[in-house]
Design a protein around this motif. Structure first.
Motif, PDB file in Angstrom:
ATOM      1  N   HIS A 123       0.852  -1.200   0.000  1.00 48.03           N
ATOM      2  CA  HIS A 123       0.000   0.000   0.000  1.00 48.03           C
ATOM      3  C   HIS A 123       0.882   1.242   0.000  1.00 48.03           C
ATOM      4  CE1 HIS A 123      -3.281   2.733   0.844  1.00 48.03           C
ATOM      5  NE2 HIS A 123      -2.520   3.279   1.784  1.00 48.03           N
ATOM      6  N   ALA A 124       0.518   2.219  -0.806  1.00 43.64           N
ATOM      7  CA  ALA A 124       1.256   3.483  -0.834  1.00 43.64           C
ATOM      8  C   ALA A 124       0.286   4.650  -0.763  1.00 43.64           C
ATOM      9  CB  ALA A 124       2.107   3.589  -2.095  1.00 43.64           C
ATOM     10  N   GLY A 125       0.618   5.589   0.103  1.00 51.44           N
ATOM     11  CA  GLY A 125      -0.104   6.851   0.168  1.00 51.44           C
ATOM     12  C   GLY A 125       0.790   7.935  -0.415  1.00 51.44           C
ATOM     13  N   ARG A 126       0.521   9.169  -0.047  1.00 51.41           N
ATOM     14  CA  ARG A 126       1.350  10.268  -0.558  1.00 51.41           C
ATOM     15  C   ARG A 126       2.713  10.323   0.113  1.00 51.41           C
ATOM     16  NH1 ARG A 126      -0.571  15.751   0.049  1.00 51.41           N
ATOM     17  NH2 ARG A 126      -0.748  15.036   2.170  1.00 51.41           N
ATOM     18  N   ARG A 127       2.774   9.925   1.413  1.00 54.27           N
ATOM     19  CA  ARG A 127       4.004  10.120   2.179  1.00 54.27           C
ATOM     20  C   ARG A 127       4.623   8.851   2.737  1.00 54.27           C
ATOM     21  NH1 ARG A 127       1.764  14.775   5.909  1.00 54.27           N
ATOM     22  NH2 ARG A 127       3.902  15.285   6.467  1.00 54.27           N
ATOM     23  N   GLN A 128       3.929   7.736   2.632  1.00 46.06           N
ATOM     24  CA  GLN A 128       4.512   6.497   3.143  1.00 46.06           C
ATOM     25  C   GLN A 128       3.992   5.298   2.358  1.00 46.06           C
ATOM     26  OE1 GLN A 128       3.556   6.094   7.307  1.00 46.06           O
ATOM     27  NE2 GLN A 128       1.745   4.881   6.908  1.00 46.06           N
ATOM     28  N   ALA A 129       4.770   4.231   2.432  1.00 43.61           N
ATOM     29  CA  ALA A 129       4.392   2.981   1.779  1.00 43.61           C
ATOM     30  C   ALA A 129       4.665   1.818   2.722  1.00 43.61           C
ATOM     31  CB  ALA A 129       5.176   2.796   0.481  1.00 43.61           C
ATOM     32  N   VAL A 130       3.810   0.825   2.665  1.00 49.05           N
ATOM     33  CA  VAL A 130       4.026  -0.435   3.361  1.00 49.05           C
ATOM     34  C   VAL A 130       4.482  -1.430   2.297  1.00 49.05           C
ATOM     35  CG1 VAL A 130       2.949  -2.304   4.666  1.00 49.05           C
ATOM     36  CG2 VAL A 130       2.302   0.073   5.109  1.00 49.05           C
ATOM     37  N   VAL A 131       5.584  -2.107   2.589  1.00 46.95           N
ATOM     38  CA  VAL A 131       6.214  -2.960   1.584  1.00 46.95           C
ATOM     39  C   VAL A 131       6.533  -4.323   2.196  1.00 46.95           C
ATOM     40  CG1 VAL A 131       8.092  -3.099  -0.118  1.00 46.95           C
ATOM     41  CG2 VAL A 131       7.276  -0.861   0.637  1.00 46.95           C
ATOM     42  N   ARG A 132       6.374  -5.365   1.403  1.00 47.82           N
ATOM     43  CA  ARG A 132       6.685  -6.741   1.809  1.00 47.82           C
ATOM     44  C   ARG A 132       7.873  -7.224   0.991  1.00 47.82           C
ATOM     45  NH1 ARG A 132       4.060 -12.076   2.933  1.00 47.82           N
ATOM     46  NH2 ARG A 132       5.312 -13.508   1.719  1.00 47.82           N
ATOM     47  N   CYS A 133       8.695  -8.064   1.603  1.00 51.72           N
ATOM     48  CA  CYS A 133       9.868  -8.611   0.914  1.00 51.72           C
ATOM     49  C   CYS A 133      10.028 -10.091   1.241  1.00 51.72           C
ATOM     50  CB  CYS A 133      11.127  -7.850   1.335  1.00 51.72           C
ATOM     51  SG  CYS A 133      12.630  -8.409   0.528  1.00 51.72           S
ATOM     52  N   ASP A 134      10.129 -10.910   0.206  1.00 50.16           N
ATOM     53  CA  ASP A 134      10.478 -12.319   0.364  1.00 50.16           C
ATOM     54  C   ASP A 134      11.962 -12.462   0.085  1.00 50.16           C
ATOM     55  OD1 ASP A 134       7.851 -13.024   0.896  1.00 50.16           O
ATOM     56  OD2 ASP A 134       7.423 -13.619  -1.164  1.00 50.16           O
ATOM     57  N   LEU A 135      12.657 -13.154   0.970  1.00 54.52           N
ATOM     58  CA  LEU A 135      14.090 -13.409   0.795  1.00 54.52           C
ATOM     59  C   LEU A 135      14.272 -14.888   0.504  1.00 54.52           C
ATOM     60  CD1 LEU A 135      14.101 -11.156   3.544  1.00 54.52           C
ATOM     61  CD2 LEU A 135      16.161 -10.876   2.193  1.00 54.52           C
ATOM     62  N   LEU A 136      14.895 -15.168  -0.629  1.00 54.06           N
ATOM     63  CA  LEU A 136      15.074 -16.540  -1.084  1.00 54.06           C
ATOM     64  C   LEU A 136      16.536 -16.784  -1.398  1.00 54.06           C
ATOM     65  CD1 LEU A 136      12.608 -15.107  -3.137  1.00 54.06           C
ATOM     66  CD2 LEU A 136      11.916 -17.456  -2.782  1.00 54.06           C
ATOM     67  N   THR A 137      16.935 -18.026  -1.283  1.00 54.80           N
ATOM     68  CA  THR A 137      18.252 -18.400  -1.775  1.00 54.80           C
ATOM     69  C   THR A 137      18.057 -19.207  -3.049  1.00 54.80           C
ATOM     70  OG1 THR A 137      18.266 -20.346  -0.337  1.00 54.80           O
ATOM     71  CG2 THR A 137      19.427 -18.374   0.452  1.00 54.80           C
ATOM     72  N   VAL A 138      19.029 -19.085  -3.944  1.00 56.40           N
ATOM     73  CA  VAL A 138      19.003 -19.807  -5.210  1.00 56.40           C
ATOM     74  C   VAL A 138      20.201 -20.741  -5.216  1.00 56.40           C
ATOM     75  CG1 VAL A 138      19.031 -19.607  -7.727  1.00 56.40           C
ATOM     76  CG2 VAL A 138      17.914 -17.835  -6.340  1.00 56.40           C
ATOM     77  N   ASP A 139      19.940 -22.008  -5.523  1.00 50.23           N
ATOM     78  CA  ASP A 139      21.038 -22.986  -5.560  1.00 50.23           C
ATOM     79  C   ASP A 139      21.662 -23.033  -6.956  1.00 50.23           C
ATOM     80  OD1 ASP A 139      19.394 -24.624  -7.200  1.00 50.23           O
ATOM     81  OD2 ASP A 139      18.728 -25.831  -5.497  1.00 50.23           O
ATOM     82  N   GLY A 140      22.623 -23.898  -7.138  1.00 50.89           N
ATOM     83  CA  GLY A 140      23.349 -24.007  -8.400  1.00 50.89           C
ATOM     84  C   GLY A 140      22.495 -24.406  -9.585  1.00 50.89           C
ATOM     85  N   GLU A 141      21.350 -25.043  -9.344  1.00 53.38           N
ATOM     86  CA  GLU A 141      20.464 -25.471 -10.429  1.00 53.38           C
ATOM     87  C   GLU A 141      19.327 -24.469 -10.678  1.00 53.38           C
ATOM     88  OE1 GLU A 141      21.231 -27.989  -7.838  1.00 53.38           O
ATOM     89  OE2 GLU A 141      22.971 -28.222  -9.147  1.00 53.38           O
ATOM     90  N   GLY A 142      19.320 -23.367  -9.929  1.00 52.76           N
ATOM     91  CA  GLY A 142      18.277 -22.359 -10.102  1.00 52.76           C
ATOM     92  C   GLY A 142      17.076 -22.551  -9.193  1.00 52.76           C
ATOM     93  N   GLY A 143      17.112 -23.560  -8.335  1.00 58.55           N
ATOM     94  CA  GLY A 143      16.016 -23.780  -7.394  1.00 58.55           C
ATOM     95  C   GLY A 143      15.996 -22.723  -6.309  1.00 58.55           C
TER      96      GLY A 143
END
Length: 142
Positions: free
Chosen positions: A106-126
């Motif tokens: 959600h974003a208003g004029r002066r602030q935004a709420v943001v979500r972030c997923d953190l993933l690791t990627v292995d040698g095969e792209g998984g």
């Protein structure tokens, strides 16, 4: 022929990231930027690991903070600051690359709420989810 504006935005975002000495130290790069989202990637070399061979939690927090802020910048403009964020570690981060994918909830004029997923990627792209973060980002012009 002119480059698409998305490419110009991505190039500018990478220049902003490169202006941060700590981001250069960890070797971070922006791989997606625009339309309410941003993706930051860090190769998980040995110097970024803790004693058990997993990515250090501080590296995950760094990636979440910057991805949250860059994503918010797509909605609020370039002058933004993180007001705060929380991170929940789901499992140890082990792999070749850390990927932080953030999107504006959600974003208003002066602030935004943001979500972030953190993933690791292995040698095969998984991909494996290792943490989830959510934060509030403020417009510095506000």
């Amino acid at each position: 022929m002119n480059a698409p504006s998305h490419d110009l935005d991505l190039v500018l975002a990478q220049k902003v990231l490169d202006a941060q000495p700590f981001s250069r130290l960890v070797g971070a790069r922006i791989t997606a930027f625009g339309d309410g989202g941003a993706t930051l990637e860090v190769d998980l070399r040995e110097e970024l690991q803790q004693q058990n061979g997993f990515a250090h939690g501080g590296v995950l927090s760094y990636a979440a903070d910057n991805a949250l802020t860059f994503a918010a910048g797509t909605a609020l403009g370039a002058a933004v600051l993180t007001a705060g964020f929380s991170i929940q570690y789901v499992r140890p981060a082990k792999g070749r690359t850390l990927v932080a994918r953030a999107s504006v909830v959600h974003a208003g004029r002066r602030q935004a709420v943001v979500r972030c997923d953190l993933l690791t990627v292995d040698g095969e792209g998984g991909e494996t989810l290792c943490a989830v973060a959510q934060g509030t980002v403020l417009s510095a012009n506000g």
